[in-house]
Design a protein around this motif. Sequence first.
Motif, PDB file in Angstrom:
ATOM      1  N   GLU A 126      -6.281   5.121   3.013  1.00 44.05           N
ATOM      2  CA  GLU A 126      -5.235   6.015   2.504  1.00 44.05           C
ATOM      3  C   GLU A 126      -4.806   6.924   3.646  1.00 44.05           C
ATOM      4  OE1 GLU A 126      -2.734   7.404   1.119  1.00 44.05           O
ATOM      5  OE2 GLU A 126      -3.576   7.424  -0.911  1.00 44.05           O
ATOM      6  N   THR A 127      -3.616   6.684   4.185  1.00 51.04           N
ATOM      7  CA  THR A 127      -3.158   7.465   5.341  1.00 51.04           C
ATOM      8  C   THR A 127      -2.020   8.412   4.984  1.00 51.04           C
ATOM      9  OG1 THR A 127      -1.666   5.658   5.965  1.00 51.04           O
ATOM     10  CG2 THR A 127      -3.846   5.697   7.003  1.00 51.04           C
TER      11      THR A 127
ATOM     12  N   SER B 173      -4.578   5.692 -10.488  1.00 53.96           N
ATOM     13  CA  SER B 173      -5.172   6.990 -10.185  1.00 53.96           C
ATOM     14  C   SER B 173      -4.089   7.913  -9.663  1.00 53.96           C
ATOM     15  CB  SER B 173      -6.275   6.836  -9.129  1.00 53.96           C
ATOM     16  OG  SER B 173      -6.700   8.111  -8.668  1.00 53.96           O
ATOM     17  N   GLU B 174      -4.147   9.156 -10.057  1.00 55.37           N
ATOM     18  CA  GLU B 174      -3.221  10.148  -9.499  1.00 55.37           C
ATOM     19  C   GLU B 174      -3.975  11.210  -8.722  1.00 55.37           C
ATOM     20  OE1 GLU B 174      -0.614  11.447 -12.619  1.00 55.37           O
ATOM     21  OE2 GLU B 174       0.384   9.494 -12.720  1.00 55.37           O
ATOM     22  N   ASP B 175      -5.268  10.969  -8.481  1.00 52.03           N
ATOM     23  CA  ASP B 175      -6.064  11.917  -7.711  1.00 52.03           C
ATOM     24  C   ASP B 175      -6.766  11.199  -6.557  1.00 52.03           C
ATOM     25  OD1 ASP B 175      -7.941  10.470  -9.104  1.00 52.03           O
ATOM     26  OD2 ASP B 175      -8.650  12.154 -10.322  1.00 52.03           O
ATOM     27  N   SER B 176      -6.026  10.315  -5.924  1.00 53.12           N
ATOM     28  CA  SER B 176      -6.485   9.625  -4.716  1.00 53.12           C
ATOM     29  C   SER B 176      -7.759   8.829  -4.928  1.00 53.12           C
ATOM     30  CB  SER B 176      -6.672  10.617  -3.555  1.00 53.12           C
ATOM     31  OG  SER B 176      -5.454  11.243  -3.250  1.00 53.12           O
TER      32      SER B 176
ATOM     33  N   GLY C 170      -1.279  10.597  -3.647  1.00 54.44           N
ATOM     34  CA  GLY C 170      -2.366  10.637  -4.622  1.00 54.44           C
ATOM     35  C   GLY C 170      -2.420   9.449  -5.545  1.00 54.44           C
ATOM     36  N   VAL C 171      -1.355   8.651  -5.588  1.00 55.99           N
ATOM     37  CA  VAL C 171      -1.351   7.501  -6.489  1.00 55.99           C
ATOM     38  C   VAL C 171      -2.043   6.313  -5.822  1.00 55.99           C
ATOM     39  CG1 VAL C 171       0.079   5.800  -7.672  1.00 55.99           C
ATOM     40  CG2 VAL C 171       0.706   8.229  -7.719  1.00 55.99           C
TER      41      VAL C 171
ATOM     42  N   TRP D  65     -11.208  -5.622  -7.699  1.00 59.02           N
ATOM     43  CA  TRP D  65     -10.722  -6.618  -6.730  1.00 59.02           C
ATOM     44  C   TRP D  65      -9.597  -6.092  -5.856  1.00 59.02           C
ATOM     45  CZ3 TRP D  65     -11.248 -12.361  -6.848  1.00 59.02           C
ATOM     46  CH2 TRP D  65     -12.379 -12.771  -7.576  1.00 59.02           C
ATOM     47  N   ALA D  66      -8.951  -5.048  -6.267  1.00 59.18           N
ATOM     48  CA  ALA D  66      -7.824  -4.536  -5.485  1.00 59.18           C
ATOM     49  C   ALA D  66      -7.790  -3.020  -5.551  1.00 59.18           C
ATOM     50  CB  ALA D  66      -6.505  -5.098  -6.017  1.00 59.18           C
ATOM     51  N   LEU D  67      -7.646  -2.398  -4.391  1.00 58.79           N
ATOM     52  CA  LEU D  67      -7.384  -0.961  -4.296  1.00 58.79           C
ATOM     53  C   LEU D  67      -6.111  -0.824  -3.474  1.00 58.79           C
ATOM     54  CD1 LEU D  67     -11.014   0.288  -3.599  1.00 58.79           C
ATOM     55  CD2 LEU D  67      -9.628   0.866  -5.610  1.00 58.79           C
TER      56      LEU D  67
END
Lengths: 118, 362
Positions: B43-44, B121-124, B107-108, B96-98
Amino acid sequence: MPADPADDLTAAESADALSAAGAAGATVRMWLPGVLREHAAGRSRLDVAAAADATVADVLDALAVQEPALERRIRDEAGVLRPHVNVYVADTNIRDADGPATMVGGADISVIPAVSGG
Amino acid sequence: MSEVVLMIGTRKGLWLGRSSDRVQWDVTGPHLGMDEIYSCAIETRSETPRLLVSAASPHWGPSVLRSDDLGQSWQDTPQGAIRFPADTGTALAHVWALQPGPTDQPGVVYAGTEPSALWRSEDSGETFSLYRGLWDHPHREQWWPGAGGQAVHTVLPDPFDVARVTVAMSTGGVYRSTDSGQSWTPANKGIRADFLPGDEPEFGQCVHKVAMHRDRPEQLFAQNHGGVYRSDDGGGSWQSIADGLPGDFGFPIVVHPHRPGTVYVFPLVADADRVPPQARCRVYRSTDTGGSWEALTQGLPQEPFYLPVLRDAMCTDDADPAGIYFGTRDGAVYGSRDDGDSWAEITRHLPDVLCVRAGTVA
């Protein structure tokens, strides 16, 4: 079960707690393998609040409130014991008894990883 | 000085590579010991980069873990970041996927799971909510697990339209939503399902991976369980782009980070012969949206090579020229820092590689 230097209870405290639990049916002692202790503040054993007639499922329900990160490693969110985790009441594997409905009866519970798991 | 971080998820733990020049790599691990790393993400979008992994212990079950210090420490969500609601009567098997969301949705993070479900997710990545529309889909009872399990393995949010999301699963195929996930429509027209009798079905395909460039979300590329395809209408219909490949079976497919029409695959012979054609280690690249293909071999092993590359074990970074990476089931990882023209081994002798992801961090 051997004592562990990481235990947070002294032998005297353990005896007192066990006695109190037996008298009041207030707690069940749960022993943890080393790999799970990071989810229990480093402790090898926990006292979990439970009624005198508690089943293993009742104890795990209480554990889910007390130490949720530990409980979900023992059973999944549907309440099913993870397939490579063994839970003993005293010397009995609950899979050989009544499963989660096994009565605890004041005995200790031990959580032990199965040899099949990895 | 910026550097590229390479996450290598394996059957037994995570390795992390870091490099400022993509020639010399500092590879550390294993992180997370015995856990199977089914998926990972970098997450960048946030000021502090965050690593996300799906770490599944054979004993203790799956968890989504996060690190804000590039893998020095990991944080868990005590109750579990992903928990199936009680009324579903099921439990999480694997993530299986992030997939981090578009850049304008900080954050999504999306997650695809086994059993097949989509989460947001809305909190990273600390907590996720289930998309009920897909979970309650009437097709669910007709989705069947492939060899690896019944899972949503691909999540492609549209960068320009928050209401549009595409997912893919094995089996089941491609589904898309245009109403923020409330309803889902199969999007498999033109994709073969050789393992089913009769005519091409509306759904039930075993699509192994779908890729999309963020600047051209209407164009999708799919590596199928037999067949390589392109859609120019967001999955409305698919055309074969397998001509020129030595085999149309395979698992991964990735798109160049800066050239929407450039795509990479790692072909295998066939369903019944899941090794590289002619026992040669070759990545295939198309620079014309699948119209033609070229074999990329410079720097890759030249001896007989019998290893597949799994669906998430190929990725790009976001540098220019692009880095392309893939890991094999004998635990080697290869990388290119020139769009795939030449390759070098980054590491070897790891457990079998399940997933790789790369990104640039400051």
